[in-house]
Motif scaffolding. Structure first.
Motif, PDB file in Angstrom:
ATOM      1  N   ASN A 105      15.398 -10.851  19.677  1.00 31.87           N
ATOM      2  CA  ASN A 105      14.123 -11.390  20.160  1.00 31.87           C
ATOM      3  C   ASN A 105      13.145 -10.233  20.247  1.00 31.87           C
ATOM      4  O   ASN A 105      13.480  -9.188  20.806  1.00 31.87           O
ATOM      5  CB  ASN A 105      14.262 -12.008  21.554  1.00 31.87           C
TER       6      ASN A 105
ATOM      7  N   VAL B 183       5.891 -10.124  21.194  1.00 33.48           N
ATOM      8  CA  VAL B 183       4.648  -9.879  20.461  1.00 33.48           C
ATOM      9  C   VAL B 183       3.631  -9.471  21.524  1.00 33.48           C
ATOM     10  O   VAL B 183       3.262 -10.287  22.376  1.00 33.48           O
ATOM     11  CB  VAL B 183       4.187 -11.131  19.696  1.00 33.48           C
TER      12      VAL B 183
ATOM     13  N   GLY C 284       3.725 -13.770  22.583  1.00 32.92           N
ATOM     14  CA  GLY C 284       4.647 -14.552  21.770  1.00 32.92           C
ATOM     15  C   GLY C 284       6.009 -13.914  21.728  1.00 32.92           C
ATOM     16  O   GLY C 284       6.192 -12.759  22.137  1.00 32.92           O
TER      17      GLY C 284
ATOM     18  N   LEU D 221       9.207 -13.611  18.863  1.00 33.23           N
ATOM     19  CA  LEU D 221       9.782 -13.841  17.541  1.00 33.23           C
ATOM     20  C   LEU D 221      11.284 -13.666  17.647  1.00 33.23           C
ATOM     21  O   LEU D 221      11.760 -12.765  18.349  1.00 33.23           O
ATOM     22  CB  LEU D 221       9.241 -12.830  16.531  1.00 33.23           C
ATOM     23  N   SER D 222      12.027 -14.493  16.946  1.00 34.54           N
ATOM     24  CA  SER D 222      13.483 -14.393  16.950  1.00 34.54           C
ATOM     25  C   SER D 222      13.986 -14.279  15.520  1.00 34.54           C
ATOM     26  O   SER D 222      13.396 -14.856  14.602  1.00 34.54           O
ATOM     27  CB  SER D 222      14.104 -15.634  17.591  1.00 34.54           C
TER      28      SER D 222
ATOM     29  N   ILE E 168      14.576 -17.195  11.101  1.00 29.42           N
ATOM     30  CA  ILE E 168      13.603 -16.747  12.089  1.00 29.42           C
ATOM     31  C   ILE E 168      13.074 -17.931  12.884  1.00 29.42           C
ATOM     32  O   ILE E 168      13.136 -19.075  12.434  1.00 29.42           O
ATOM     33  CB  ILE E 168      12.418 -15.975  11.449  1.00 29.42           C
TER      34      ILE E 168
ATOM     35  N   PHE F 255       9.883 -18.715  16.250  1.00 32.95           N
ATOM     36  CA  PHE F 255       8.741 -18.126  16.945  1.00 32.95           C
ATOM     37  C   PHE F 255       8.188 -19.096  17.965  1.00 32.95           C
ATOM     38  O   PHE F 255       8.246 -20.312  17.796  1.00 32.95           O
ATOM     39  CB  PHE F 255       7.637 -17.730  15.959  1.00 32.95           C
ATOM     40  N   SER F 256       7.648 -18.540  19.040  1.00 35.85           N
ATOM     41  CA  SER F 256       6.945 -19.291  20.080  1.00 35.85           C
ATOM     42  C   SER F 256       5.807 -18.414  20.561  1.00 35.85           C
ATOM     43  O   SER F 256       5.990 -17.217  20.764  1.00 35.85           O
ATOM     44  CB  SER F 256       7.866 -19.611  21.258  1.00 35.85           C
ATOM     45  N   PHE F 257       4.641 -19.039  20.760  1.00 29.88           N
ATOM     46  CA  PHE F 257       3.460 -18.280  21.172  1.00 29.88           C
ATOM     47  C   PHE F 257       2.759 -18.943  22.343  1.00 29.88           C
ATOM     48  O   PHE F 257       2.813 -20.168  22.499  1.00 29.88           O
ATOM     49  CB  PHE F 257       2.481 -18.122  20.003  1.00 29.88           C
TER      50      PHE F 257
ATOM     51  N   ALA G   6      -0.118 -15.063  15.340  1.00 31.21           N
ATOM     52  CA  ALA G   6       1.201 -15.533  14.906  1.00 31.21           C
ATOM     53  C   ALA G   6       1.445 -15.154  13.446  1.00 31.21           C
ATOM     54  O   ALA G   6       2.539 -14.690  13.089  1.00 31.21           O
ATOM     55  CB  ALA G   6       1.325 -17.042  15.108  1.00 31.21           C
TER      56      ALA G   6
ATOM     57  N   ALA H 210       4.419 -12.653  12.399  1.00 30.53           N
ATOM     58  CA  ALA H 210       5.500 -13.197  11.565  1.00 30.53           C
ATOM     59  C   ALA H 210       5.585 -12.474  10.223  1.00 30.53           C
ATOM     60  O   ALA H 210       6.682 -12.218   9.716  1.00 30.53           O
ATOM     61  CB  ALA H 210       5.320 -14.698  11.381  1.00 30.53           C
TER      62      ALA H 210
ATOM     63  N   SER I 185       3.930 -24.995  13.364  1.00 34.73           N
ATOM     64  CA  SER I 185       5.002 -24.143  12.839  1.00 34.73           C
ATOM     65  C   SER I 185       5.120 -24.269  11.328  1.00 34.73           C
ATOM     66  O   SER I 185       5.326 -23.270  10.631  1.00 34.73           O
ATOM     67  CB  SER I 185       6.344 -24.487  13.495  1.00 34.73           C
TER      68      SER I 185
END
Length: 172
Positions: free
Chosen positions: A63, A66, A74, A76-77, A89, A91-93, A103, A107, A134
């Motif tokens: 993880n 950001v 955010g 990122l995974s 991958i 992502f959540s923001f 984002a 990314a 997404s």
């Protein structure tokens, strides 16, 4: 760990708790994620689980926070899949930072890192088909939609459709 023009991407640290809680306590943000929104009762234990994902080469994966001006906007995974030289991958923001290109910038930097530093062949993303944001992000960073699975995933009491996106190292 990774710097872009405006952002820093680094592993999560203890002081990120409240910023990450702001992301994952939002009902709309969590609507398409696998977990329910965090609350005051579970935020510390949920965050500790996220903290443990700090090494791409481990079973748990990585993880990355950001960070914009010392605030986590955010997460990122990235984690290895069972296929050789392939990762997925996610992502959540924070919704307060949408529409500003953060984002996409983050990314793209993650893809560059995974392809260059981890020498991956392929990177995928799996998202709920109702999550238009997404899907658009995946396309903006150069991923192609490879599949649309119909009612293939049971989540939060309903069958949902899934989109699979992917990009090859050779395509970047």
């Amino acid at each position: 760990m990774i710097n872009t023009n405006r952002l820093e991407l680094r592993v999560l640290i203890e002081r990120d708790l409240e910023d990450v809680y702001e992301i994952y306590s939002d009902e709309k943000t969590c609507q398409y994620l696998l977990h329910e929104p965090w609350n005051a009762n579970n935020k510390v234990s949920a965050f500790k689980e996220e903290l443990s994902k700090n090494d791409f080469d481990s079973e748990e994966g990585l993880n990355l926070a950001v960070v914009l001006d010392n605030e986590v906007i955010g997460v990122l995974s990235a984690w290895k899949t069972e296929m050789k030289d392939t990762a997925e991958i996610g992502f959540s923001f924070n919704k307060n930072y949408s529409g500003q290109g953060y984002a996409t910038e983050a990314a793209k930097a993650l893809l560059d890192f995974l392809f260059a530093d981890k020498n991956l062949h392929r990177i995928t993303a799996n998202c709920d088909a109702r999550n238009a944001a997404s899907a658009k992000l995946c396309q903006r960073i150069g991923m192609r939609k490879e599949a649309h699975f119909i009612k293939d995933f049971w989540n939060k009491g309903e069958w949902t459709d899934s989109y699979i996106f992917a990009v090859l190292k050779a395509e970047r």
